[in-house]
Design a protein around this motif. Structure first.
Motif, PDB file in Angstrom:
ATOM      1  N   ASP A 188       9.062   3.549  -7.489  1.00  0.00           N
ATOM      2  CA  ASP A 188       7.866   2.725  -7.655  1.00  0.00           C
ATOM      3  C   ASP A 188       7.870   1.799  -6.512  1.00  0.00           C
ATOM      4  O   ASP A 188       6.983   1.457  -5.819  1.00  0.00           O
ATOM      5  N   VAL A 224       6.442   3.814  -3.688  1.00  0.00           N
ATOM      6  CA  VAL A 224       4.969   3.944  -3.649  1.00  0.00           C
ATOM      7  C   VAL A 224       4.352   2.489  -3.560  1.00  0.00           C
ATOM      8  O   VAL A 224       3.164   2.454  -2.679  1.00  0.00           O
ATOM      9  N   GLY A 232       2.651   0.434  -5.273  1.00  0.00           N
ATOM     10  CA  GLY A 232       1.263   0.300  -5.685  1.00  0.00           C
ATOM     11  C   GLY A 232       0.091   1.096  -4.748  1.00  0.00           C
ATOM     12  O   GLY A 232      -0.913   0.657  -5.177  1.00  0.00           O
ATOM     13  N   SER A 233       0.615   1.560  -3.935  1.00  0.00           N
ATOM     14  CA  SER A 233      -0.406   2.309  -2.650  1.00  0.00           C
ATOM     15  C   SER A 233      -0.990   3.657  -3.182  1.00  0.00           C
ATOM     16  O   SER A 233      -0.205   4.931  -3.364  1.00  0.00           O
ATOM     17  N   PRO A 234      -2.295   3.867  -3.590  1.00  0.00           N
ATOM     18  CA  PRO A 234      -2.743   4.882  -3.888  1.00  0.00           C
ATOM     19  C   PRO A 234      -2.480   6.238  -2.794  1.00  0.00           C
ATOM     20  O   PRO A 234      -2.285   7.319  -3.426  1.00  0.00           O
ATOM     21  N   GLU A 235      -2.819   5.728  -1.686  1.00  0.00           N
ATOM     22  CA  GLU A 235      -2.561   6.758  -0.672  1.00  0.00           C
ATOM     23  C   GLU A 235      -1.100   7.109  -0.697  1.00  0.00           C
ATOM     24  O   GLU A 235      -0.802   8.680  -0.427  1.00  0.00           O
ATOM     25  N   GLU A 253       1.057   7.392  -2.894  1.00  0.00           N
ATOM     26  CA  GLU A 253       1.372   8.109  -4.236  1.00  0.00           C
ATOM     27  C   GLU A 253       0.740   9.517  -3.952  1.00  0.00           C
ATOM     28  O   GLU A 253       1.529  10.534  -4.418  1.00  0.00           O
ATOM     29  N   ARG A 254      -0.479   9.683  -3.642  1.00  0.00           N
ATOM     30  CA  ARG A 254      -1.110  11.204  -3.270  1.00  0.00           C
ATOM     31  C   ARG A 254      -0.044  11.962  -1.944  1.00  0.00           C
ATOM     32  O   ARG A 254      -0.192  13.125  -2.419  1.00  0.00           O
ATOM     33  N   ASP A 267       2.926  12.988  -4.124  1.00  0.00           N
ATOM     34  CA  ASP A 267       2.585  14.128  -4.930  1.00  0.00           C
ATOM     35  C   ASP A 267       2.459  15.331  -4.063  1.00  0.00           C
ATOM     36  O   ASP A 267       3.037  16.346  -4.691  1.00  0.00           O
TER      37      ASP A 267
END
Length: 214
Positions: A153, A156, A158-161, A163-164, A167
């Motif tokens: 956590d 990441v 809280g960054s969607p970028e 996180e992608r 992943d």
């Protein structure tokens, strides 16, 4: 009365001879027709056209089947290709990717079934009883799991970028494939990876301290 009977007999004979399912025309359907299969050179040619990139549908399925079977994704895919080239018959008209997916499913199912049989045999022969974790050990595992989840956590943040990107890296992607998966360009991807490395270095220090304190 006799004439009527004769007439009925003639009509019945005419009706039977006119049946399209009698004689040489009897019940020929596509189900009974001989199914055609690819030749070995055709199989090799079809395999040569497959998309083996990390984010392709076939590779994603290979990783999924490998995960369920507890083996390496490359191993299960190579075994599926080997069987397709040697012992399997691929129907004509079926996409080679789908055929390989079916072979991988068969391989994974066989591995899982054998594992269950082996476990049952060992447990039966040795009268093994799996002991529950001691309270201290269970608590330690829970603490470490929480620490790793918190570390991820923190990376990441809280960054969607990010996180992608994380992943995509987990799926084995890199370069342009990773940029496409993360819905960004190469320049932005480089910046994101630098940010990830900085954050990973920070959380690793905390995880090392946790390990030393254990």
């Amino acid at each position: 009365m006799a004439k009527a009977t004769a007439g009925n007999s003639n009509k019945n004979k005419t009706s039977r001879s006119a049946c399209p399912n009698s004689g040489s025309a009897a019940h020929t359907s596509t189900n009974s027709a001989t199914r055609s299969y690819l030749t070995k050179p055709q199989v090799r040619a079809a395999i040569a056209t497959i998309d083996f990139r990390a984010n392709s549908k076939l590779m994603r399925m290979a990783r999924f089947r490998a995960l369920t079977a507890g083996i390496d994704a490359e191993d299960i895919l190579q075994e599926a290709i080997l069987r397709t080239l040697t012992s399997r018959r691929c129907p004509a008209g079926l996409k080679m990717e789908y055929f390989l997916m079916g072979v991988m499913r068969s391989i994974a199912s066989a591995i899982i079934a054998k594992r269950y049989r082996d476990e049952a045999w060992y447990c039966n022969e040795l009268h093994m009883v799996v002991s529950p974790l001691a309270p201290d050990e269970a608590c330690e595992i829970a603490e470490r799991s929480d620490a790793w989840r918190k570390a991820l956590d923190d990376v990441v943040a809280g960054s969607p970028e990010i996180e992608r990107v994380v992943d995509g890296i987990d799926q084995g992607l890199c370069g342009s494939a990773l940029a496409e998966f993360a819905n960004t360009d190469r320049a932005r991807l480089a910046s994101l990876r630098k940010a990830i490395k900085r954050r990973v270095n920070g959380v690793c220090v905390e995880l090392i301290r946790l390990g030393e304190a254990a």
